[in-house]
Design an enzyme around this catalytic site. Structure first.
Site, PDB file in Angstrom:
ATOM      1  N   PHE A 182      28.292  25.233  47.252  1.00 37.27           N
ATOM      2  CA  PHE A 182      27.628  24.322  48.187  1.00 37.27           C
ATOM      3  C   PHE A 182      26.167  24.680  48.439  1.00 37.27           C
ATOM      4  CE2 PHE A 182      32.129  24.758  49.479  1.00 37.27           C
ATOM      5  CZ  PHE A 182      32.558  23.491  49.136  1.00 37.27           C
TER       6      PHE A 182
ATOM      7  N   THR B 179      33.628  30.074  47.311  1.00 38.58           N
ATOM      8  CA  THR B 179      33.698  29.982  48.773  1.00 38.58           C
ATOM      9  C   THR B 179      33.939  28.529  49.164  1.00 38.58           C
ATOM     10  OG1 THR B 179      31.279  29.802  48.888  1.00 38.58           O
ATOM     11  CG2 THR B 179      32.236  31.994  49.130  1.00 38.58           C
TER      12      THR B 179
ATOM     13  N   ASP C 234      20.942  33.888  49.813  1.00 38.48           N
ATOM     14  CA  ASP C 234      21.129  35.154  50.527  1.00 38.48           C
ATOM     15  C   ASP C 234      22.328  35.116  51.473  1.00 38.48           C
ATOM     16  OD1 ASP C 234      18.769  36.644  49.565  1.00 38.48           O
ATOM     17  OD2 ASP C 234      17.663  35.038  50.543  1.00 38.48           O
TER      18      ASP C 234
ATOM     19  N   GLU D 258      27.152  37.598  54.422  1.00 45.62           N
ATOM     20  CA  GLU D 258      28.561  37.531  54.810  1.00 45.62           C
ATOM     21  C   GLU D 258      29.340  38.726  54.263  1.00 45.62           C
ATOM     22  OE1 GLU D 258      30.774  33.966  54.322  1.00 45.62           O
ATOM     23  OE2 GLU D 258      29.077  32.643  54.787  1.00 45.62           O
TER      24      GLU D 258
ATOM     25  N   ASP E 167      18.549  35.914  58.860  1.00 46.70           N
ATOM     26  CA  ASP E 167      18.980  35.727  57.474  1.00 46.70           C
ATOM     27  C   ASP E 167      19.280  34.268  57.155  1.00 46.70           C
ATOM     28  OD1 ASP E 167      18.706  38.433  57.336  1.00 46.70           O
ATOM     29  OD2 ASP E 167      20.827  38.889  57.307  1.00 46.70           O
TER      30      ASP E 167
END
Length: 485
Positions: A120, A150, A177, A182, A446
């Site tokens: 995504f 994911t 990133d 995560e 982030d």
């Protein structure tokens, strides 16, 4: 006489190459050398050889070379190429296979990888990037891999938290990133975090930001491409990475890229309204924010790195006036919910200084590049135990516009309106907008919203922390990355 004639050989025998019998030598310095007609060929095994396979009487050497002249040196474009050796006997075939395998194994390359693929992120090209640029190199290098796509936000964190890391030699993130962040958070929230965080992590650019991948590859002058990033992983070299712990009460978040408050955060997050514009949305919204400039009340207290003690004003112990325990190691947290608790330091024993607002922007960076085209902190290092702080105050609009146009090469830090320093710890006390006291700001960590003030973009959405005081501390070299050399 070639100096390599004096280098001892691991194995040297006559072999058929391209139908011609010729002497071939694997030298002790890691070169595979032979003569092809009048031309001497030489492969740098560590850099150019991915692996090999046996095919009947042949040994097929899998390589990646510069397209220009058959050598990685002097060319940015890389192509895969096979060289076929035919030893003259079965014994020679077995010996070559053994010596090549032993040498490749001695390089410490990964053999088993767990790969996160974010379908995504960015332009949703990560599956294509993996299929066309990463998978072929891993297969040539005989690296086994497990792929996990994911499916939702924080999915990678959940998987990393439960993953049996003993089965793998590394975790790879094909994404921007966000997946890397995560994974780091998932590993540090494990009961066995001290062991889990030692697993090397690789990053392949497949999103919109790609700041960590850019910082790694740019450190040796390589372009930020998926092929170069994948080669970094195949070769197996590593470097440590600082991790910043952001604390608010009993809540923590672990950052590896940046924290922004003010102008940079507003551009990064509020420009989501213009996502249909692609990457141009950042430039467009930056102009919008500069000509409708916001300033934010607030205060930062910090522990400067050596050489930066002249910034700010001394303060005895900021924790006395801030609702965060002055010794962050004493905060009680349920062990099963969060194991790593930040660096083991006593904040009271440090030399603190402070700077009051109003601020246009505060930008804390852990690596030089915040994205592929923004060098946020030119002097940032991966593992120096500090974060680089870029502060903008009282800057006229035209000067601010000029500074932001220089971000592609880090030139903005030379502006007389910009303060650039390194810090070991930071207290941030964010305040409201100077012109609209009923509205707050955004704290962006982030690339994701950590906290939203009143009246901000999507302020009704839940965030991990509140728009209030928070503490940032840095642990030197806590994580490990696959890195180019």
């Amino acid at each position: 006489m070639d100096q390599s004639d004096h280098i001892p050989s691991i194995i040297s025998e006559r072999v058929i190459v391209d139908g011609i019998e010729t002497p071939v030598a694997l030298l002790a310095d890691g070169r595979l050398r032979w003569t092809n007609g009048a031309r001497r060929r030489c492969l740098l095994v560590e850099k150019e050889v991915l692996g090999f396979v046996t095919d009947g009487v042949n040994i097929k050497i899998k390589t990646i070379l510069g397209a220009e002249d058959g050598c990685c040196r002097g060319s940015n474009k890389l192509v895969r190429k096979d060289f076929v050796f035919q030893p003259l006997s079965q014994e020679s075939h077995m010996l070559w296979s053994q010596k090549l395998r032993e040498y490749l194994d001695s390089l410490g390359r990964p053999k088993r990888l767990f790969i996160f693929l974010n379908p995504f992120g960015g332009n949703k090209t990560a599956p294509i990037v993996f299929r066309e640029n990463v998978k072929p190199l891993l297969e040539d290098a005989e690296i086994q891999f497990t792929v996990q796509e994911t499916k939702y936000q924080l999915h990678a964190k959940e998987v990393a938290h439960a993953l049996d890391t003993s089965k793998y030699d590394g975790i790879i993130c094909v994404s921007g990133d966000g997946i890397l962040v995560e994974v780091i958070n998932g590993l540090l929230e494990r009961d066995d975090w001290e062991t889990a965080i030692k697993i090397p992590i690789g990053v392949v650019p497949g999103g919109t930001g790609n700041g960590v991948a850019k910082s790694l590859l740019d450190s040796i002058g390589d372009p930020c491409t998926a092929v170069n990033a994948a080669l970094t992983i195949v070769r197996g070299h590593k470097r440590s990475l600082d991790v910043a712990t952001i604390t608010q009460g009993e809540t923590r978040f672990f950052s590896v890229l940046m924290l922004a408050w003010g102008l940079v955060a507003d551009i990064d997050i509020e420009s989501e309204n213009y996502r249909w514009m692609g990457s141009a949305r950042f430039d467009f919204y930056a102009l919008n924010r500069i000509f409708h400039m916001r300033q934010y009340s607030g205060r930062i207290s910090f522990v400067p790195a050596p050489g930066f003690e002249t910034y700010g004003v001394p303060i005895s112990n900021p924790a006395k006036s801030i609702r965060i325990d002055s010794n962050n190691t004493s905060i009680e947290v349920e062990p099963q919910r969060l194991r790593y608790r930040g660096p083991d330091i006593n904040l009271e024993n440090l030399s603190w200084r402070f700077i009051n607002g109003p601020f246009i922007s505060l930008w804390m960076n852990n690596v030089p590049w915040s994205s592929e085209n923004v060098m946020a902190a030119p002097k940032a290092q991966f593992s120096d135990g500090y974060v680089d702080l870029v502060i903008t105050k009282n800057c006229p609009r035209l000067h601010l516009l000029s500074a932001m146009s220089d971000m592609s090469n880090g030139g903005h830090v030379r502006s007389p309106y910009v303060m650039y320093l390194k810090v070991k710890a930071l207290f941030l006390e964010p305040g409201p907008r100077l012109e609209e006291q009923e509205k707050g700001g955004i704290i962006d960590v982030d690339g994701e919203v950590l906290a939203r003030g009143k009246g901000t973009y999507e302020c009704d959405k839940k965030s991990l922390m509140t728009y209030d005081q928070l503490l940032v501390t840095v642990e030197q070299g806590l994580a490990t990355l696959f890195a180019p050399v």
